[in-house]
Design a protein around this motif. Structure first.
Motif, short mmCIF file in Angstrom:
data_model
loop_
_atom_site.label_atom_id
_atom_site.label_comp_id
_atom_site.label_asym_id
_atom_site.label_seq_id
_atom_site.Cartn_x
_atom_site.Cartn_y
_atom_site.Cartn_z
N VAL A 118 0.88 -1.18 0.00
CA VAL A 118 0.00 0.00 0.00
C VAL A 118 0.91 1.22 0.00
O VAL A 118 1.58 1.51 0.99
N ILE A 119 0.92 1.93 -1.13
CA ILE A 119 1.98 2.90 -1.38
C ILE A 119 1.41 4.29 -1.67
O ILE A 119 0.63 4.48 -2.61
N GLU A 120 1.82 5.24 -0.84
CA GLU A 120 1.54 6.65 -1.11
C GLU A 120 2.51 7.14 -2.18
O GLU A 120 3.71 6.88 -2.10
N VAL A 121 1.97 7.87 -3.19
CA VAL A 121 2.82 8.34 -4.29
C VAL A 121 2.60 9.83 -4.50
O VAL A 121 1.46 10.30 -4.63
N ASP A 122 3.69 10.58 -4.56
CA ASP A 122 3.64 11.98 -4.94
C ASP A 122 2.94 12.11 -6.30
O ASP A 122 3.18 11.30 -7.21
N GLU A 123 2.11 13.15 -6.44
CA GLU A 123 1.32 13.32 -7.66
C GLU A 123 2.18 13.30 -8.92
O GLU A 123 1.81 12.72 -9.94
N LYS A 124 3.32 13.95 -8.84
CA LYS A 124 4.20 14.06 -10.01
C LYS A 124 4.77 12.72 -10.44
O LYS A 124 5.03 12.48 -11.63
N TYR A 125 4.97 11.80 -9.49
CA TYR A 125 5.62 10.54 -9.76
C TYR A 125 4.65 9.38 -10.00
O TYR A 125 5.10 8.25 -10.23
N LEU A 126 3.34 9.64 -9.95
CA LEU A 126 2.39 8.55 -10.11
C LEU A 126 2.59 7.79 -11.43
O LEU A 126 2.61 6.55 -11.42
N PRO A 127 2.73 8.46 -12.58
CA PRO A 127 2.92 7.69 -13.82
C PRO A 127 4.12 6.76 -13.78
O PRO A 127 4.04 5.60 -14.20
#
Length: 418
Positions: A118-127
């Motif tokens: 279950v991983i939180e991802v910075d918006e910029k790095y989601l792709p």
């Protein structure tokens, strides 16, 4: 959707290069902790990725991965989803919020027996992270302005999300009340829509599809120019209840305060259901969460209760103001502008600080004078201080609400515990 429960965790079958990278990363993290430079997760991940650039992809291969991305609420929602999914198996998560590839890699490297990531991802790095981890589910909560010196304009971020997710096999759990999130998710093959609400609308008045002016009647939105409109939700938040796709109403009883956390829990229940966890079980497990990386934590300092609240951008400050005790409860505000915060503090002028009129306010942090000017314009009575200890000594009776942006919040946590 779930992985074989008898499957070993990610490090059990690692190739030699990946094992070396994991070992080196853990050693670097340990040195960083011993030197008092934080948890070491970022430097550990950087070292590991330097030795094996494909390590994130390798670590995620045997996990059922959930990615969580948004401007606000990522860390809390990640924690709630992790608690819910533990009903179905072991979980590895970047619980402390290190949400860029290095921090994510470091977190997954510790999940030796995990079934779920279950991983939180910075918006910029989601792709990028979605490409490497091949998630089973992606939760998209909201998009609004944040760190304008580092991040793209909100529609550009939404477009990058949209492009990266349109060919994904993941189930996208998306907030139907946020037009930017809806547009980003609507190109995906499998979407679960959640009516989670949207308190801050200042970045959602133009249509992300055609640029037209959005119409925002109560509990709805649509573009009269191109017809883009709010989808019919599968899940919906109604007060302190969430309604599932079958029409079942489930109470949300959290120790975490505020409407925003009810929305986070509703989205988390929808994610858990993708993996077969019943909403009743998922929501019951979420009740155990009292604080998230120090957020919402109450501490005693010099005989006074101080509650620590994090707010990093206009939308976050709006939600946080709804949590504070009524006037004349004392409030401490602290703002920094280091690289982790974003060095552009023009967002201060987009925050409705007029809501603090009537509260005794104390201002501190690296950008305390910028904040003081903003409060002066807002008609808020304030005093400038250098430390939280000074503010506590000067504050009138009542619980002290301490609100800070990212690095200022970390400093507050250190100061109240030393």
């Amino acid at each position: 959707m779930a992985a074989n429960p008898e499957q070993a965790g990610p490090s059990a079958t690692l190739p030699a290069r990946a094992k070396l990278a994991v070992t080196a990363g853990k050693a670097a993290a340990a040195v960083s902790r011993a030197a008092g430079r934080g948890s070491g997760s970022v430097i550990g991940g950087r070292v590991a990725l330097k030795l094996d650039p494909d390590l994130l992809k390798t670590l995620a291969e045997n996990l059922d991965v959930v990615l969580v991305s948004a401007t606000n609420g990522k860390t809390t929602t990640t924690r709630l989803i992790a608690e819910a999914l533990r009903a179905a198996g072991p979980v590895v998560s970047n619980a402390l919020g290190a949400n860029m590839p290095a921090g994510i890699t470091s977190a997954l490297a510790g999940g030796t027996d995990a079934r779920f990531g279950v991983i939180e991802v910075d918006e910029k790095y989601l792709p990028m992270v979605a490409r490497d981890t091949r998630p089973k589910a992606v939760a998209l909560l909201n998009l609004s302005r944040d760190q304008l010196d580092r991040s793209s304009e909100t529609r550009m971020l939404a477009e990058k999300w949209r492009e990266s997710l349109q060919h994904s096999d993941a189930v996208i759990i998306a907030n139907a009340d946020d037009p930017l999130v809806t547009w980003a998710a609507s190109s995906s093959r499998r979407v679960v829509w959640v009516a989670a609400g949207q308190a801050y609308r200042e970045d959602a008045w133009s249509c992300p599809s055609c640029g037209g002016v959005m119409q925002r009647p109560e509990d709805d939105w649509f573009c009269p120019q191109c017809g883009f409109r709010r989808p019919q939700p599968h899940w919906a938040l109604h007060g302190a209840f969430v309604t599932d796709p079958q029409g079942g109403n489930w109470p949300i009883q959290l120790q975490l305060p505020g409407r925003a956390n009810l929305a986070n829990a509703a989205s988390s229940a929808a994610v858990a259901a993708v993996f077969g966890v019943h909403p009743q079980i998922a929501l019951q497990r979420m009740q155990a969460v009292q604080a998230v990386a120090g957020r919402y934590e109450s501490v005693e300092l010099n005989g006074r209760e101080v509650r620590l609240l994090l707010a990093k951008n206009p939308a976050g400050w709006l939600e946080t103001f709804s949590l504070i005790d009524p006037a004349p409860a004392p409030v401490v505000l602290s703002v920094n502008a280091l690289s982790a915060d974003g060095t552009d503090t023009s967002w201060l002028w987009d925050v409705d600080y007029e809501r603090l009129v009537g509260h005794p306010v104390f201002v501190m942090g690296q950008r305390k004078l910028d904040l003081a000017v903003r409060l002066e314009v807002a008609g808020v009575h304030f005093q400038v201080v250098d430390t939280i200890q000074q503010a506590v000594a000067m504050a009138p009776p009542g619980r002290i609400e301490a609100i800070a942006n990212y690095t200022a919040f970390q400093q507050l946590r250190r100061d109240v515990k030393n």
